[in-house]
Design a protein around this motif. Structure first.
Motif, PDB file in Angstrom:
ATOM      1  N   ASP A 174     -50.822  18.543 -36.384  1.00  0.00           N
ATOM      2  CA  ASP A 174     -51.817  19.704 -36.643  1.00  0.00           C
ATOM      3  C   ASP A 174     -51.563  19.966 -38.058  1.00  0.00           C
ATOM      4  O   ASP A 174     -50.803  19.556 -38.779  1.00  0.00           O
ATOM      5  CB  ASP A 174     -51.409  20.777 -35.764  1.00  0.00           C
ATOM      6  N   PHE A 203     -67.036  21.339 -35.388  1.00  0.00           N
ATOM      7  CA  PHE A 203     -67.760  21.289 -34.373  1.00  0.00           C
ATOM      8  C   PHE A 203     -67.753  22.512 -33.599  1.00  0.00           C
ATOM      9  O   PHE A 203     -66.913  23.219 -33.274  1.00  0.00           O
ATOM     10  CB  PHE A 203     -67.779  20.009 -33.625  1.00  0.00           C
ATOM     11  N   CYS A 204     -68.987  23.214 -33.001  1.00  0.00           N
ATOM     12  CA  CYS A 204     -69.062  24.206 -32.406  1.00  0.00           C
ATOM     13  C   CYS A 204     -68.592  23.861 -30.944  1.00  0.00           C
ATOM     14  O   CYS A 204     -69.065  23.000 -30.342  1.00  0.00           O
ATOM     15  CB  CYS A 204     -70.203  24.824 -32.315  1.00  0.00           C
ATOM     16  N   PRO A 205     -67.555  24.498 -30.376  1.00  0.00           N
ATOM     17  CA  PRO A 205     -66.962  24.061 -29.199  1.00  0.00           C
ATOM     18  C   PRO A 205     -67.970  24.372 -27.820  1.00  0.00           C
ATOM     19  O   PRO A 205     -67.900  23.648 -27.148  1.00  0.00           O
ATOM     20  CB  PRO A 205     -65.830  24.786 -28.998  1.00  0.00           C
ATOM     21  N   TYR A 226     -53.915   8.095 -42.026  1.00  0.00           N
ATOM     22  CA  TYR A 226     -55.153   7.290 -41.464  1.00  0.00           C
ATOM     23  C   TYR A 226     -56.307   8.202 -41.538  1.00  0.00           C
ATOM     24  O   TYR A 226     -57.615   7.970 -41.727  1.00  0.00           O
ATOM     25  CB  TYR A 226     -54.902   7.024 -40.115  1.00  0.00           C
ATOM     26  N   LYS A 227     -56.014   9.591 -41.441  1.00  0.00           N
ATOM     27  CA  LYS A 227     -57.047  10.527 -41.198  1.00  0.00           C
ATOM     28  C   LYS A 227     -56.339  11.886 -41.751  1.00  0.00           C
ATOM     29  O   LYS A 227     -55.077  12.085 -41.235  1.00  0.00           O
ATOM     30  CB  LYS A 227     -57.650  10.815 -39.638  1.00  0.00           C
ATOM     31  N   GLU A 275     -55.391  18.608 -39.996  1.00  0.00           N
ATOM     32  CA  GLU A 275     -55.113  17.811 -38.799  1.00  0.00           C
ATOM     33  C   GLU A 275     -55.182  16.203 -39.613  1.00  0.00           C
ATOM     34  O   GLU A 275     -56.018  15.853 -40.217  1.00  0.00           O
ATOM     35  CB  GLU A 275     -56.253  17.849 -37.921  1.00  0.00           C
ATOM     36  N   LYS A 293     -46.164   2.882 -36.081  1.00  0.00           N
ATOM     37  CA  LYS A 293     -46.645   3.769 -34.826  1.00  0.00           C
ATOM     38  C   LYS A 293     -47.572   4.784 -35.504  1.00  0.00           C
ATOM     39  O   LYS A 293     -47.495   5.264 -36.611  1.00  0.00           O
ATOM     40  CB  LYS A 293     -45.052   4.633 -34.879  1.00  0.00           C
ATOM     41  N   ILE A 294     -48.120   5.509 -34.547  1.00  0.00           N
ATOM     42  CA  ILE A 294     -49.510   6.291 -34.832  1.00  0.00           C
ATOM     43  C   ILE A 294     -49.193   7.609 -34.350  1.00  0.00           C
ATOM     44  O   ILE A 294     -48.628   7.905 -33.190  1.00  0.00           O
ATOM     45  CB  ILE A 294     -50.623   6.036 -34.087  1.00  0.00           C
ATOM     46  N   LYS A 295     -48.960   8.521 -35.552  1.00  0.00           N
ATOM     47  CA  LYS A 295     -48.665  10.032 -35.113  1.00  0.00           C
ATOM     48  C   LYS A 295     -49.739  11.028 -35.421  1.00  0.00           C
ATOM     49  O   LYS A 295     -50.399  10.847 -36.370  1.00  0.00           O
ATOM     50  CB  LYS A 295     -47.362  10.286 -36.037  1.00  0.00           C
ATOM     51  N   TYR A 296     -49.803  12.140 -34.483  1.00  0.00           N
ATOM     52  CA  TYR A 296     -50.771  12.857 -34.694  1.00  0.00           C
ATOM     53  C   TYR A 296     -50.318  14.283 -35.137  1.00  0.00           C
ATOM     54  O   TYR A 296     -48.997  14.720 -34.445  1.00  0.00           O
ATOM     55  CB  TYR A 296     -51.632  13.235 -33.624  1.00  0.00           C
ATOM     56  N   LYS A 338     -68.773  18.350 -40.622  1.00  0.00           N
ATOM     57  CA  LYS A 338     -67.548  18.333 -40.141  1.00  0.00           C
ATOM     58  C   LYS A 338     -66.517  17.928 -40.876  1.00  0.00           C
ATOM     59  O   LYS A 338     -65.533  18.457 -41.029  1.00  0.00           O
ATOM     60  CB  LYS A 338     -67.588  17.414 -38.448  1.00  0.00           C
ATOM     61  N   THR A 339     -66.976  16.546 -41.525  1.00  0.00           N
ATOM     62  CA  THR A 339     -65.947  15.865 -42.651  1.00  0.00           C
ATOM     63  C   THR A 339     -65.662  17.056 -43.683  1.00  0.00           C
ATOM     64  O   THR A 339     -64.738  16.983 -44.185  1.00  0.00           O
ATOM     65  CB  THR A 339     -66.815  14.592 -42.895  1.00  0.00           C
ATOM     66  N   ILE A 360     -53.565  12.003 -38.874  1.00  0.00           N
ATOM     67  CA  ILE A 360     -53.117  10.990 -38.214  1.00  0.00           C
ATOM     68  C   ILE A 360     -52.219  10.063 -39.117  1.00  0.00           C
ATOM     69  O   ILE A 360     -53.155   9.700 -40.241  1.00  0.00           O
ATOM     70  CB  ILE A 360     -54.239  10.257 -37.409  1.00  0.00           C
TER      71      ILE A 360
END
Lengths: 221, 638
Positions: free
Chosen positions: B40, B422-424, B60-61, B106, B35-38, B416-417, B108
Motif C-alpha cells: 500500500d 474509480f468510484c466504489p 511493476y506498478k 500503491e 517474487k511479486i509483492k504488493y 484513474k491512472t 507492485i
C-alpha cells in the motif's frame, strides 16, 4: 451411513495418504502469513459430469508475496474433445505441449497444494472440476479451505443499495478495477496470476480497512 | 514444462534496463525466481541501517521514493516509477542500507533475488556497467557539502530550494519528432505543428545530424531567404549539441544559456554519432519546476500522454500544499485547483475522443458529479461522472450508447491512472446506467424525485450536483431546466431530502463533546466527512433546490446566495458558508499531512485552536439542521 461405503484411509494410494497427512497437525496461521495456492483451470466444457480438465495453472502466495518459482502449469491428455471450448482457451488437441494423464496431474497437484488455502475466481467451478477428477480415481474430495476472489472482491465494495447485491464480478472487472494487465487472459496460468494479484490487493484492503482475519476471509461463500 | 507466468514476468522486465541487455533464455531464468509483492502507499520497503535484503527491486506498478537524511532531516532524494530498478546496494556493498525506500502510492514490486542475478553481473559487462552507474546515481549524495561549496566558490548563485530541484536529472521527452534531411521545410513545419513542438530533429540511421527550431523558421524562412519547398538541410543547425543521459537540470540550464539554445538532444554516448534517446527543452524545465498555475495550465493543454498528466497532477498537489501552508483563502485555492483539475479532465476527454475510430455520432456532454461537480475536490478523491448525449431514434440508441461507453471507459481508465480513483459505487460514465440520452436522463431524474426511496436519495445527493465539463453545454442547461421544473414546489421530495440530510446528527454531542467513531479502525477518530461536511453539503443542496437557486453547485456559494436572498437568516447562512470552507480546508490539511483522504481526524491530534474552530463550524451545522427540521416539518428527526 455414507461412511460405511467409504474406503478405509489405508486403501488409498500413497500420494493421497501423504496429502491427507498434511492436514493432521494443523498449525494456527494468520491471514498475512498463510500459504495460498491461487489456481485456475481450463476445461473441455461446462458440464461437471461430461467435461474434464485440460489444464491447471497455479501459483503460490507465501508470506504475502507471489512466488513465481512456485508456478505450476500442467496440461492433461484428452480423449474427449469439445471443439467449442477450443475457441475460449486455445488449447488444440494436437498442439505440441507436454501432457500428463489425469492421474499424474492429480498426483502432482496434491503434492503441490498440500494444506494451502486454495484461491480461485468463481472457485466453486474449478474445485468441483478437480473433485470430479478425484472421484474418477475413487478418491475423496479436496480437504483444503477454499476462498473465492469474487466474494472477497465484493466484500471490498461500498456497501450500498445502489450496487446489486447479487452482482457477479468477472475476472476482467476485477482486473480493470485493480489496473492489472490482461495479456494472458484465458490461459490457466495467466489467469491464476491475474487472480493472485487481485487477491493480494483485495486482502490488503480488507485487512487495513476492516481488520480482517483469516476466519473472516474464509466465511465469504 | 511450459511456464506462462514466468514468460509474463519476462515480457515486462525485458523492456527495461538492465534486462534489455539479456537474451530470452537469461530473462526467463531470472523471471522464474521473481517474487511479486504488493504494498500500500507509504509502506516501507527498507529503512536506513536495515540489514541488506537478499533481493533487489523493480517497480511493476506504482511509485517509490528514496529518502535520506540531509541536515538531520529525512528528505526525498529520488523518485522511481514503473520499470525502474532500485535497492541495488546488496549487489555492490556489504554494509546496511544507506537510504530509505518508501512507496509513494500503491505499488507492485518484482523482487529479484541477488543470488540468481549475480552471475549476470559477472558475465555481462554492459549489465554490470549499467548497474554500477545507476547504483552510483542512487546513492551518491548529490547535495554533498563539497559539491555545494564548489558551486558557491565559483560564485554561481543557485537557489537551493527545498527539494533541490536543479540537482535532479532532467526528464527526457522520449517521443522525439524527427524527419529526414531530404524532406521539405514545409513538411517539417507541418510535423512540428501537428505534434505541437518547437523543434524537430533531422536524423539519419537514428543519429541526429541537425535540428530546426521555431526560431530558424522565423529567421530563415519567414524572411524570404529560403523557400518552404527547400530541403530542411538548407536551414538546419548542424552539428547538434548532444549530451549524455542523467544531465542535471542545473547543467542543462547552464548549457542552454551558454550555447543560446533551448533544447538539448540526448544520445547514447553524448555525441551526435550515436542513437537519439530523447530531447529536453527549456519549456520542459519550466514544466518540471511548475509550481505556477499558468505554467501548469499550459502544460496540461499541451500534454500528449497520460503519464505526463499524472506528473502534472503531482505538481498540482505540490501547489495545493504550498497554498495551504501559506494560508491562502480557500475560495482562491478552490478556484485554482478546480480549474486545473477541470483542464486535466478536459484534456483526457479530448485525447480519448481523438483516439476513437470515428467522431461522436451525436453531440454529448461530459458532466462531473459529486464533489468535483460542486467544485469542492481538492485532494485525490474518487471520480464521479456521467455522460449525456442528444436524443436519437430507438434504432440507433444502443449503437450510440455503445460508442459513448467505449469513450467513457477510456476516459475513466486514464483518469484513474492520473490519480482519480474509480468510484466504489460505480457512479461513472462507463457504467451504462449513467451514460444516457437527454430524454433518458430527464426520465431518470423525474423517477428519482417521484419515487424517492433510500437508494434514490443517495443517487440524488450525488447526481443533483452535476456540472458541465466537456462537450455540448446546452445539453447540461436543458437538464438543469428539467431538474428545476420537477423539484419546484415538490415538497414531498424536498422533505425526504431534508430527512436524509438530518440523518447524521450535529457533531456536538450531549456534553458538547465531539462524537467519535465507536469501533473499527477509526475508533476515537472523528469522521469529518460524515458528521460535518456531508450535513452541511446536504443542507446547502436542499435549500438551493427549495429556493430554486440554479447553476450554483458549490456549497459555500449556495449559502452565500441564500444569505443574499434571505436577509432575515443572513447570519446563519454566512456561518454555513464559512463552515463549509473551513471544513474543506481542514480536511485538505489533514489529508496532505497524512497522505490520505483526510476524512478521519484523531481528536488527540488537534490543537486547542483547531478544536475551537471546528466547534464553531459544528454550531453552524446544528443550526442549519434545526432550520431544516422546522422548515420541512421534520419534527421526528434528530
Amino acid at each position: 451411513m455414507k461412511w460405511l461405503f467409504n474406503k478405509n484411509e489405508n486403501s488409498y494410494p500413497d500420494y493421497w495418504t501423504r496429502y491427507n497427512a498434511c492436514f493432521l497437525d494443523a498449525k494456527p496461521i494468520d491471514i498475512n502469513t498463510a500459504t495460498y495456492v491461487v489456481l485456475d483451470t481450463e476445461t473441455t466444457g461446462f458440464n461437471y459430469d461430461k467435461d474434464k480438465i485440460l489444464c491447471i495453472g497455479a501459483v503460490k502466495i507465501i508470506d504475502g508475496s507471489i512466488d513465481i518459482s512456485t508456478a505450476f502449469e500442467i496440461y492433461i491428455k484428452q480423449d474427449y474433445f469439445d471443439e467449442d471450448s477450443v475457441k475460449i482457451h486455445g488449447i488444440i488437441k494436437n498442439e505440441r505441449i507436454e501432457t500428463v494423464s489425469e492421474e499424474e496431474a492429480v498426483v502432482m497437484f496434491l503434492e503441490y497444494i498440500e494444506d494451502a488455502i486454495l484461491v480461485a475466481h468463481h472457485a466453486f467451478y474449478d474445485i468441483t472440476m478437480i473433485n470430479k477428477a478425484l472421484q474418477r480415481l475413487e478418491l475423496p474430495k479436496l480437504k483444503n479451505s477454499v476462498v473465492d476472489t469474487m466474494f472477497i472482491y465484493k466484500a471490498t465494495r461500498t456497501n450500498s443499495t445502489t450496487i446489486d447485491a447479487k452482482k457477479k464480478y468477472t475476472l476482467d472487472e476485477l482486473a480493470e478495477n485493480y489496473d492489472i494487465d490482461l495479456s494472458d487472459r484465458h490461459n490457466a496460468a495467466g489467469d491464476a496470476l491475474i487472480t493472485a494479484l487481485a487477491f493480494i490487493k483485495a486482502v490488503s484492503f480488507l485487512v487495513k480497512n476492516k481488520n480482517y482475519t483469516l476466519k473472516e476471509l474464509l466465511t465469504h461463500k | 514444462m511450459k511456464n506462462t507466468i514466468a514468460d509474463r514476468v519476462a515480457d515486462f522486465i525485458k523492456n527495461f534496463p538492465p534486462f534489455d541487455l539479456l537474451d530470452k533464455e537469461q530473462l526467463l531464468d531470472i523471471s522464474k525466481e521473481v517474487k511479486i509483492k504488493y504494498l500500500d502507499k507509504e509502506n516501507v520497503i527498507y529503512n536506513i541501517n536495515d540489514p541488506l535484503h537478499d533481493q533487489f527491486y523493480m517497480i511493476y506498478k506504482g511509485a517509490v521514493k528514496l529518502k535520506k537524511y540531509i541536515n538531520e532531516k529525512l528528505e526525498t532524494i529520488d523518485q522511481f516509477d514503473e520499470g525502474d530498478v532500485f535497492g541495488l546496494r546488496p549487489l555492490f556493498a556489504k554494509e546496511n542500507y544507506a537510504i530509505n525506500a518508501v512507496t509513494e502510492e500503491e505499488t507492485i514490486l518484482y523482487c529479484i533475488p541477488i543470488e540468481m542475478f549475480n552471475p549476470f553481473i559477472d558475465h555481462n559487462k554492459k549489465v554490470r556497467q549499467y548497474l554500477i552507474e545507476s547504483f552510483a546515481s542512487n546513492t551518491e549524495n548529490p547535495f554533498s557539502n563539497e559539491f555545494q561549496k564548489k558551486l558557491l566558490d565559483d560564485d554561481v548563485k543557485l537557489d537551493f530550494t527545498k527539494d533541490m530541484f536543479e540537482m535532479q536529472p532532467v526528464r527526457l521527452i522520449k517521443n522525439v519528432i524527427t524527419t529526414k534531411q531530404s524532406s521539405s521545410i514545409k513538411d517539417a513545419a507541418k510535423l512540428m505543428s501537428a505534434n505541437n513542438v518547437g523543434s524537430i530533429i533531422i536524423e539519419e540511421k537514428g543519429c541526429p545530424i541537425g535540428i530546426i527550431t521555431d526560431k530558424d523558421l522565423r529567421v530563415h524562412v519567414a524572411t524570404g531567404n529560403f523557400a518552404i519547398t527547400d530541403d530542411v538541410s538548407k536551414i538546419m543547425n548542424s552539428p547538434v549539441k548532444c549530451y549524455k543521459k542523467n544531465i542535471t537540470i542545473a547543467q542543462a540550464q547552464i548549457t542552454m544559456m551558454k550555447h543560446k539554445i533551448n533544447q538539448i538532444v540526448v544520445t547514447k554516448d553524448g555525441t551526435p554519432d550515436t542513437k537519439i534517446l530523447g530531447v529536453f527543452s527549456e519549456h520542459d524545465i519550466i514544466v518540471m519546476k511548475g509550481t505556477n498555475p499558468s505554467v501548469l495550465m499550459k502544460a496540461i493543454k499541451r500534454s500528449n500522454s497520460t503519464k505526463e498528466l499524472k506528473r502534472i497532477r503531482e505538481k498540482i498537489m505540490m501547489l495545493l500544499e504550498g497554498y495551504i501552508q501559506q494560508n491562502i483563502p480557500l475560495t482562491h485555492i478552490n478556484n485554482i485547483i478546480f480549474e486545473l483539475n477541470d483542464a486535466t479532465i478536459k484534456r483526457v476527454i479530448e485525447r480519448c475522443v481523438e483516439k476513437m475510430d470515428q467522431a461522436p455520432p451525436v453531440k454529448f456532454a461530459w458532466m462531473s458529479i459529486g464533489s468535483q461537480g460542486r467544485k469542492e475536490q481538492l485532494l485525490h478523491t474518487d471520480q464521479d461522472n456521467a455522460i449525456v448525449f442528444e436524443n436519437t431514434d430507438d434504432d440507433h440508441l444502443e449503437e450510440v450508447r455503445t460508442y459513448f461507453l467505449t469513450l467513457a471507459k477510456k476516459v475513466n481508465k486514464r483518469l484513474k491512472t492520473i490519480g482519480f480513483e474509480f468510484c466504489p459505487s460505480e457512479m461513472m460514465a462507463k457504467n451504462p446506467k449513467y451514460c444516457l440520452s437527454i430524454d433518458e436522463w430527464e426520465n431518470q431524474f423525474s423517477a428519482w424525485s417521484r419515487e424517492t426511496e433510500e437508494e434514490e436519495l443517495l443517487l440524488c445527493s450525488i447526481f443533483f450536483d452535476f456540472n458541465f465539463t466537456y462537450g455540448e453545454q446546452s445539453l447540461i442547461t436543458q437538464l438543469t431546466d428539467h431538474v428545476t421544473e420537477i423539484t419546484k414546489g415538490n415538497l414531498i421530495f424536498q422533505s425526504k431530502l431534508g430527512a436524509c440530510s438530518l440523518r447524521n446528527p450535529s457533531p456536538l454531542g450531549f456534553f458538547r463533546q465531539f462524537l467519535v467513531e465507536q469501533d473499527g479502525e477509526h475508533k476515537d477518530h472523528f469522521d469529518l466527512k460524515k458528521r460535518a461536511i456531508m450535513p452541511v453539503t446536504d443542507a446547502g443542496r436542499l435549500l438551493a433546490i427549495h429556493y430554486q437557486i440554479i447553476n450554483i453547485n458549490n456549497t459555500a456559494e449556495r449559502f452565500e446566495k441564500l444569505a443574499e436572498l434571505m436577509p432575515e437568516d443572513e447570519e446563519l447562512y454566512y456561518s454555513c458558508a464559512y463552515a463549509s470552507k473551513a471544513l474543506l480546508k481542514f480536511r485538505t490539511k489533514h489529508g496532505l499531512r497524512h497522505h490520505n483522504s483526510g476524512r478521519f481526524i484523531a481528536l488527540a491530534e488537534l490543537s486547542k485552536e483547531e478544536k475551537m474552530k471546528l466547534k464553531r463550524c459544528f454550531k453552524a451545522v446544528a443550526k442549519v439542521q434545526e432550520l431544516i427540521k422546522l422548515k420541512f416539518n421534520l419534527k421526528n428527526f434528530i
